[in-house]
Design a protein around this motif. Sequence first.
Motif, mmCIF file in Angstrom:
data_model
loop_
_atom_site.group_PDB
_atom_site.id
_atom_site.type_symbol
_atom_site.label_atom_id
_atom_site.label_comp_id
_atom_site.label_asym_id
_atom_site.label_seq_id
_atom_site.Cartn_x
_atom_site.Cartn_y
_atom_site.Cartn_z
ATOM 1 N N ARG A 673 0.826 -1.207 0.000
ATOM 2 C CA ARG A 673 0.000 0.000 0.000
ATOM 3 C C ARG A 673 0.863 1.261 0.000
ATOM 4 O O ARG A 673 0.510 2.269 -0.595
ATOM 5 C CB ARG A 673 -0.938 0.012 1.208
ATOM 6 N N LEU A 674 1.968 1.173 0.694
ATOM 7 C CA LEU A 674 2.855 2.325 0.802
ATOM 8 C C LEU A 674 3.318 2.785 -0.587
ATOM 9 O O LEU A 674 3.491 3.973 -0.837
ATOM 10 C CB LEU A 674 4.063 1.929 1.669
ATOM 11 N N GLU A 677 -0.403 3.124 -3.040
ATOM 12 C CA GLU A 677 -1.265 4.274 -2.742
ATOM 13 C C GLU A 677 -0.473 5.307 -1.946
ATOM 14 O O GLU A 677 -0.775 5.568 -0.791
ATOM 15 C CB GLU A 677 -2.476 3.830 -1.901
ATOM 16 N N PRO A 678 0.545 5.894 -2.534
ATOM 17 C CA PRO A 678 1.343 6.859 -1.763
ATOM 18 C C PRO A 678 0.504 8.088 -1.416
ATOM 19 O O PRO A 678 -0.413 8.432 -2.141
ATOM 20 C CB PRO A 678 2.483 7.216 -2.722
ATOM 21 N N LYS A 679 0.821 8.711 -0.289
ATOM 22 C CA LYS A 679 0.040 9.862 0.163
ATOM 23 C C LYS A 679 0.204 11.055 -0.762
ATOM 24 O O LYS A 679 -0.672 11.882 -0.876
ATOM 25 C CB LYS A 679 0.477 10.268 1.568
ATOM 26 N N VAL A 680 1.364 11.145 -1.387
ATOM 27 C CA VAL A 680 1.584 12.228 -2.358
ATOM 28 C C VAL A 680 2.184 11.610 -3.615
ATOM 29 O O VAL A 680 2.746 10.520 -3.564
ATOM 30 C CB VAL A 680 2.578 13.297 -1.817
ATOM 31 N N GLU A 735 5.663 5.627 6.608
ATOM 32 C CA GLU A 735 4.214 5.712 6.766
ATOM 33 C C GLU A 735 3.821 6.966 7.528
ATOM 34 O O GLU A 735 2.783 7.571 7.265
ATOM 35 C CB GLU A 735 3.702 4.484 7.542
ATOM 36 N N ASP A 738 3.803 12.696 6.260
ATOM 37 C CA ASP A 738 2.554 12.989 5.545
ATOM 38 C C ASP A 738 2.805 13.524 4.135
ATOM 39 O O ASP A 738 1.897 13.587 3.325
ATOM 40 C CB ASP A 738 1.612 13.877 6.365
ATOM 41 N N GLY A 739 4.038 13.907 3.838
ATOM 42 C CA GLY A 739 4.389 14.189 2.451
ATOM 43 C C GLY A 739 4.087 15.593 1.985
ATOM 44 O O GLY A 739 4.364 15.949 0.846
ATOM 45 N N LYS A 740 3.527 16.420 2.850
ATOM 46 C CA LYS A 740 3.095 17.737 2.383
ATOM 47 C C LYS A 740 4.194 18.795 2.485
ATOM 48 O O LYS A 740 4.206 19.745 1.721
ATOM 49 C CB LYS A 740 1.867 18.196 3.177
#
Length: 857
Positions: A673-674, A677-680, A735, A738-740
């Motif tokens: 999933r990492l 479906e990456p967060k960014v 994980e 948060d990538g922002k």
Amino acid sequence: MTGMARYNFKETEAKWQAAWADHRVFAAAADPARPKYYVLEMFPYPSGRIHMGHVRNYTLGDVVARHRRALGFNVLHPMGWDAFGLPAENAARDSKIHPATWTYDNIANMRAELRRMGLSLDWEREIATCHPGYYGHQQRLFLEFLAAGLVYRKEAFVNWDPVDQTVLANEQVIDGKGWRSGAPVEKRKLSQWFLKITAYAEELLDALKTLDRWPEKVRLMQENWIGRSSGAEVRFKIQGRPEPLTIFTTRPDTLFGASFLAISPDHALADELAKADPKLKAFIAECRARGTSEAAIEAAEKLGYDTGLKAAHPFLTGKTLPVYVANFVLIDYGSGAIFGCPAHDQRDLDFARKYKLPVIPVVCPPGEDAATFKVGDVAYTENGTIINSEFLNGLDVETAKQEVGKRLGAIGTGHPTTVWRLRDWLVSRQRYWGCPIPVIHCEACGIVPVPFKDLPVRLPDDVTFERPGNPLDHHPTWKHVNCPACGKPARRETDTFDTFVDSSWYFARYCSPRADQPVIKAEGDYWLAVDQYIGGVEHAILHLLYSRFFMRAMKKTGHVSIDEPFAGLFTQGMVCHESYRSNDGRWLYPEDVTKRDDGTAVETATGQLVAIGRREVMSKSKKNVVAPAAIIDTYGADTARLFMLSDSPPERDLEWTEAGVDGAWRYINRLWRLVDEPKVALPAASEPKPAKLSPAAEAVWRGAHKTIAAVSESLAEFRFNVAVAQIRTLTNDLEALDGKGPGEAWALRQGLDTAVRLIGPMIPHIAEELWHKLGHTEMLCNEPWPKADPALLVDETVTVAVQVNGKLRATVALPRDASEAQAREVALAQPNVTTAMGGKPPRKVIVVPNRIINIVV
RNA sequence: GCCCGCUUGGCGGAAUGGUAGACGCAACGGACUUAAAAUCCGUAGGCCCUUUACCGGGCCGUCCCGGUUCAAGUCCGGGAGCGGGCACCA
């Protein structure tokens, strides 16, 4: 939401296994320009199914092989089959299947199961020891050893099963009875083939010191097995006989305390005397009838028979010693004869008390009075001062040993010598399913080697197993041949080799598995020795010692250039599981048992409560086994592999648990999933490092490099459980990102690349898939191992512990490599520290830079 | 009998002589869900103090006894328990 699509292991694993095979990625070829690395796991016996022990063994080896490959080594990682052996004959007897059919079918099954594990094996080098293309070369090696004087044939006492009419190995004799027939085993004197491993006893012992990548434990076990004892040989004159009797002792210093001689019931002298002495003959027969099992020996009384012969003491004129035949004297250790010194040897003391022989103390313990020192029920075996011993009096034990050696030499009745516990290797077996021993017995010419051009001596296919005994011997035509020397009718040897012979050189055959000679020299010189050998500790002695001998013999006969076959050895622990037993005493398979939340378990079919036994080594008899094939079906090979590597250090036993497998499976899905479906959105792999990184991005980036360094070290040290934990820590951190923030997407991609690359050797299929998902086009298994940037391994700020009198009172953040004065100042300013100091001035402050400050008050 | 190894939370285990318990399993609380599974968040060696709560703090703690050290799970000596190898080896 994109949906919690679970990772499809079936598709992915099949896909990459096919890709690796199609591209012949793991096919090895010698290349003198590249450094080689030979990784080998002990090859399996083709029992039909792989078991969890295999899964663990081959997973460990595969991690090493894939890691070394990434490090740039030209890796050889082959697989084959230890395919001769008794179970095939039992199957033939019980199920009427030909041993060859049974064996090759099993190999096909197991090969298919192994392939599903995704091992980086060079299958093009596969060998089976039961194939004439293998055993023919083994026959040639044997004949060359024979010519080189490393083989002989002699009469030996062996374990004979009178029902099955066969020789049994010691391990097959249980409580004095044959393991199959249950009949009491007899000692029989038979003509047998031996390999002269004792010729190398000293070398095999001394070279252990050079095996610095072997476990200390295994080296010790071999050392004890080879068993060097220094002592002296003494020749006693026997009254009325021309020949002296030679004995061996490790305690020549106690010679003046001798009160009897004892010879083995199997000693030539005993044999001779028995001809004229029916009572002695009966006594010898009784000794031989006694069991050889440990229990039988424990219980056996020390028995002796006085032959009436008198031996002259070498240094005491006129003193004679009685000569006994004694049941505890072994024929094949030393000279098969001893002298007994009851005062200083417990067994001799017991014997002396029983037969009312004198007990003469000759070593006086420190602090005892020589005039009054007496031995009671316990022999004195320690050092002391020699007494009652003429020219030895006053010496210590060690000096006395030397002195006796000299004196014996001077009068020509003995000399210092070394004896070995190691025996020559009895290799003949009266079995069908083994490698035929390639010699011919001729009335006129004696033992005639089969000419090389007639090799291999093939096993006949048409054999029957109805009659007990050796099917080769029963075969109507096979053994009848003409003598290669004189041409007259002769008889083929019907014994086959111990299967340990087969496994003593297979690792060398892998170097050139299809060659028309045992090993092509250039290939062997490139690939050998095995750099890393991995297997169970149960082979710590026999297989490993035999292989060490074989390399030396093969060197002597010109096939290889090395002495030691295995430069590195790793012995893995066993795989364990709880056992389950029903009320009525049936063992139950784990798959037939349902565990309940309260910790109890029931038989799924009946709902009956079952007793949960302790965890122990998986064994068919207790049914506490889990089939690897079923686990791979349900969870995939990567999950099984990951679980094998997680938790327990590889040298320790591992408990297989359903929960643990679930944990490995969960991790694989998280990793999936990492990436899936990456967060960014992830930047391209080639994207340069952004100018600005958020603190979190910075930490992840540095963390990735620290993980590279840590995992590299852990893998090199076989600390696979720690390596897994380190990679899990990195993925936990990924994980959490948060990538922002600035640079976080970039740091995430760096971290993911790193995590996938590092875990590749452990769970290669999903790693390969994720690697491609991350946008790489090369196969992961061909990618080099990453390098950690040393600059990123150290932080700008370090947390330093502050102790007062050795107790932790605070932690402080300091710039890396802060001065001692600064560290001291910050530490002493901590409120908790001043409280703990209780107002007293520091007497001493120890500052270990970047680690700890200890204030002593 | 001789030789060797091991002993850390409920469990598997981490820890260059330098912040014991990384990482995982099990457990518990919560979120999401009609529900379950999956997933996510949180708690977590023991005892205690402080506090409404947070935050904090103390004592004990790596099988037992002793030693070395500023500092011991780690080194040294002794013991116990468990496991392994060899064993009538002169």
